[in-house]
Write a protein that holds these residues in place. Structure first.
Motif, mmCIF file in Angstrom:
data_model
loop_
_atom_site.group_PDB
_atom_site.id
_atom_site.type_symbol
_atom_site.label_atom_id
_atom_site.label_comp_id
_atom_site.label_asym_id
_atom_site.label_seq_id
_atom_site.Cartn_x
_atom_site.Cartn_y
_atom_site.Cartn_z
ATOM 1 N N MET A 1 0.826 -1.220 0.000
ATOM 2 C CA MET A 1 0.000 0.000 0.000
ATOM 3 C C MET A 1 0.854 1.260 0.000
ATOM 4 O O MET A 1 0.518 2.240 -0.648
ATOM 5 N N ILE A 2 1.972 1.225 0.758
ATOM 6 C CA ILE A 2 2.733 2.467 0.906
ATOM 7 C C ILE A 2 3.537 2.805 -0.336
ATOM 8 O O ILE A 2 4.087 3.887 -0.434
ATOM 9 N N MET B 1 4.040 19.331 -5.392
ATOM 10 C CA MET B 1 3.386 19.116 -4.087
ATOM 11 C C MET B 1 2.007 18.493 -4.302
ATOM 12 O O MET B 1 1.166 19.082 -4.960
ATOM 13 N N PRO B 2 1.794 17.284 -3.780
ATOM 14 C CA PRO B 2 0.470 16.658 -3.940
ATOM 15 C C PRO B 2 -0.593 17.391 -3.133
ATOM 16 O O PRO B 2 -0.267 18.084 -2.171
ATOM 17 N N ASN B 3 -1.833 17.267 -3.566
ATOM 18 C CA ASN B 3 -2.894 17.992 -2.866
ATOM 19 C C ASN B 3 -3.235 17.326 -1.535
ATOM 20 O O ASN B 3 -2.745 16.245 -1.208
ATOM 21 N N ALA B 4 -4.085 18.013 -0.757
ATOM 22 C CA ALA B 4 -4.330 17.596 0.626
ATOM 23 C C ALA B 4 -4.941 16.200 0.699
ATOM 24 O O ALA B 4 -4.641 15.444 1.620
ATOM 25 N N ARG B 5 -5.778 15.867 -0.281
ATOM 26 C CA ARG B 5 -6.432 14.548 -0.223
ATOM 27 C C ARG B 5 -5.406 13.439 -0.426
ATOM 28 O O ARG B 5 -5.490 12.383 0.181
ATOM 29 N N VAL B 6 -4.449 13.707 -1.302
ATOM 30 C CA VAL B 6 -3.387 12.710 -1.516
ATOM 31 C C VAL B 6 -2.537 12.586 -0.260
ATOM 32 O O VAL B 6 -2.173 11.482 0.148
ATOM 33 N N LEU B 7 -2.240 13.726 0.376
ATOM 34 C CA LEU B 7 -1.447 13.686 1.610
ATOM 35 C C LEU B 7 -2.175 12.890 2.676
ATOM 36 O O LEU B 7 -1.574 12.099 3.406
ATOM 37 N N ASP C 1 -4.309 10.540 2.123
ATOM 38 C CA ASP C 1 -4.282 9.145 1.710
ATOM 39 C C ASP C 1 -2.929 8.510 2.045
ATOM 40 O O ASP C 1 -2.866 7.367 2.497
ATOM 41 N N ILE C 2 -1.854 9.274 1.851
ATOM 42 C CA ILE C 2 -0.517 8.767 2.186
ATOM 43 C C ILE C 2 -0.428 8.501 3.684
ATOM 44 O O ILE C 2 0.096 7.474 4.130
ATOM 45 N N LYS C 3 -0.996 9.421 4.462
ATOM 46 C CA LYS C 3 -1.026 9.250 5.919
ATOM 47 C C LYS C 3 -1.776 7.969 6.289
ATOM 48 O O LYS C 3 -1.328 7.187 7.133
ATOM 49 N N ALA C 4 -2.914 7.760 5.641
ATOM 50 C CA ALA C 4 -3.703 6.561 5.919
ATOM 51 C C ALA C 4 -2.920 5.307 5.564
ATOM 52 O O ALA C 4 -2.926 4.323 6.307
ATOM 53 N N ARG C 5 -2.216 5.363 4.447
ATOM 54 C CA ARG C 5 -1.442 4.193 4.018
ATOM 55 C C ARG C 5 -0.376 3.839 5.044
ATOM 56 O O ARG C 5 -0.170 2.668 5.374
ATOM 57 N N HIS C 6 0.314 4.859 5.551
ATOM 58 C CA HIS C 6 1.350 4.584 6.535
ATOM 59 C C HIS C 6 0.739 4.107 7.855
ATOM 60 O O HIS C 6 1.310 3.235 8.520
ATOM 61 N N THR D 1 -10.001 3.081 4.614
ATOM 62 C CA THR D 1 -9.872 4.525 4.409
ATOM 63 C C THR D 1 -8.882 4.850 3.295
ATOM 64 O O THR D 1 -8.771 5.988 2.890
ATOM 65 N N VAL D 2 -8.172 3.830 2.827
ATOM 66 C CA VAL D 2 -7.205 4.059 1.757
ATOM 67 C C VAL D 2 -7.916 4.004 0.416
ATOM 68 O O VAL D 2 -8.727 3.115 0.178
ATOM 69 N N LYS D 3 -7.621 4.998 -0.406
ATOM 70 C CA LYS D 3 -8.255 5.037 -1.729
ATOM 71 C C LYS D 3 -7.169 5.228 -2.772
ATOM 72 O O LYS D 3 -6.288 6.067 -2.593
ATOM 73 N N ASN D 4 -7.250 4.455 -3.826
ATOM 74 C CA ASN D 4 -6.275 4.623 -4.901
ATOM 75 C C ASN D 4 -6.656 5.835 -5.731
ATOM 76 O O ASN D 4 -7.631 5.809 -6.472
#
Lengths: 106, 100
Positions: A45-46, B1-7, B9-14, B58-61
């Motif tokens: 996922m990451i 710089m990715p937008n807030a939704r991508v950030l 999503d990255i947070k959720a992934r981690h 909560t993770v979305k591609n």
């Protein structure tokens, strides 16, 4: 042809489970094994978003020298300019009492 | 710089990656019908204490180029418009505009 007794069939299943090392679960009770059996999804996922090399990230890597981050420099200059004209961000509330949110509710 | 939704999503992934093993263990206990109900209930309560960004759902591609959440072609990780643009620019190997 005579029908096979259910008990005999159950015994056959039990024996089959023993031979093939599967768990004998005739009543199909939920053991939660599927949560342990499933592969972990986090590691893949990451890696979904490709790593983007930005100036800030490069500077944080600490390779001996740093690049001037022009965009960041311009942003900070903009903020200073706005502050000078009295258009900066409002002060953070020190307590809940002086926050604007409280006064707006009424 | 990715937008807030991508950030986000990255947070959720981690978050999912960091808590996955512990969550799985609690899930195993909570869903196991052979264990006593008291234990299963306690495990379920523990599961409820996990934060929002530790759940895999909560993770979305999203589109890796623009961060768009809808119309993402999963094979390329791109939204439909980026896919079209890149395909027309020959940046996607093996993708060709159909014509007959």
């Amino acid at each position: 042809m005579a029908a096979v007794a259910p008990s005999r069939l159950a015994a056959l299943t039990r024996m089959r489970c023993e031979i093939f090392q599967t768990s004998y679960n005739p009543t199909s009770v939920r053991t939660g094994a599927k949560y342990l059996r499933a592969r972990l999804r986090g590691p893949s996922m990451i890696n979904y978003y490709p790593e983007e090399l930005t100036v800030a990230r490069f500077n944080r890597m600490g390779g001996g020298f740093k690049i001037q981050d022009w965009d960041e420099y311009e942003r900070l200059a903009d903020v200073e300019e706005k502050k000078r004209r009295g258009k900066g961000a409002p002060k953070k509330a020190k307590s809940a009492a002086e926050s604007r949110r409280m006064s707006r509710k009424r | 710089m990715p937008n807030a939704r991508v950030l986000r999503d990255i947070k959720a992934r981690h978050g999912v990656n960091a808590n996955e093993i512990l969550r799985r263990a609690y899930l195993y206990v909570a869903r196991n019908q052979t264990l006593p109900a008291q234990v299963r209930f306690q495990a379920q309560l523990q599961l409820n204490t996990f934060g929002r960004y530790t759940r895999p759902s909560t993770v979305k591609n999203r589109c890796t180029e623009t961060g768009r959440g809808r119309g993402v072609i999963s094979e390329f990780g791109l939204c439909r418009f980026q896919f079209r643009q890149k395909a027309l620019a020959n940046e996607l190997p093996g993708v060709k505009k159909a014509s007959w």
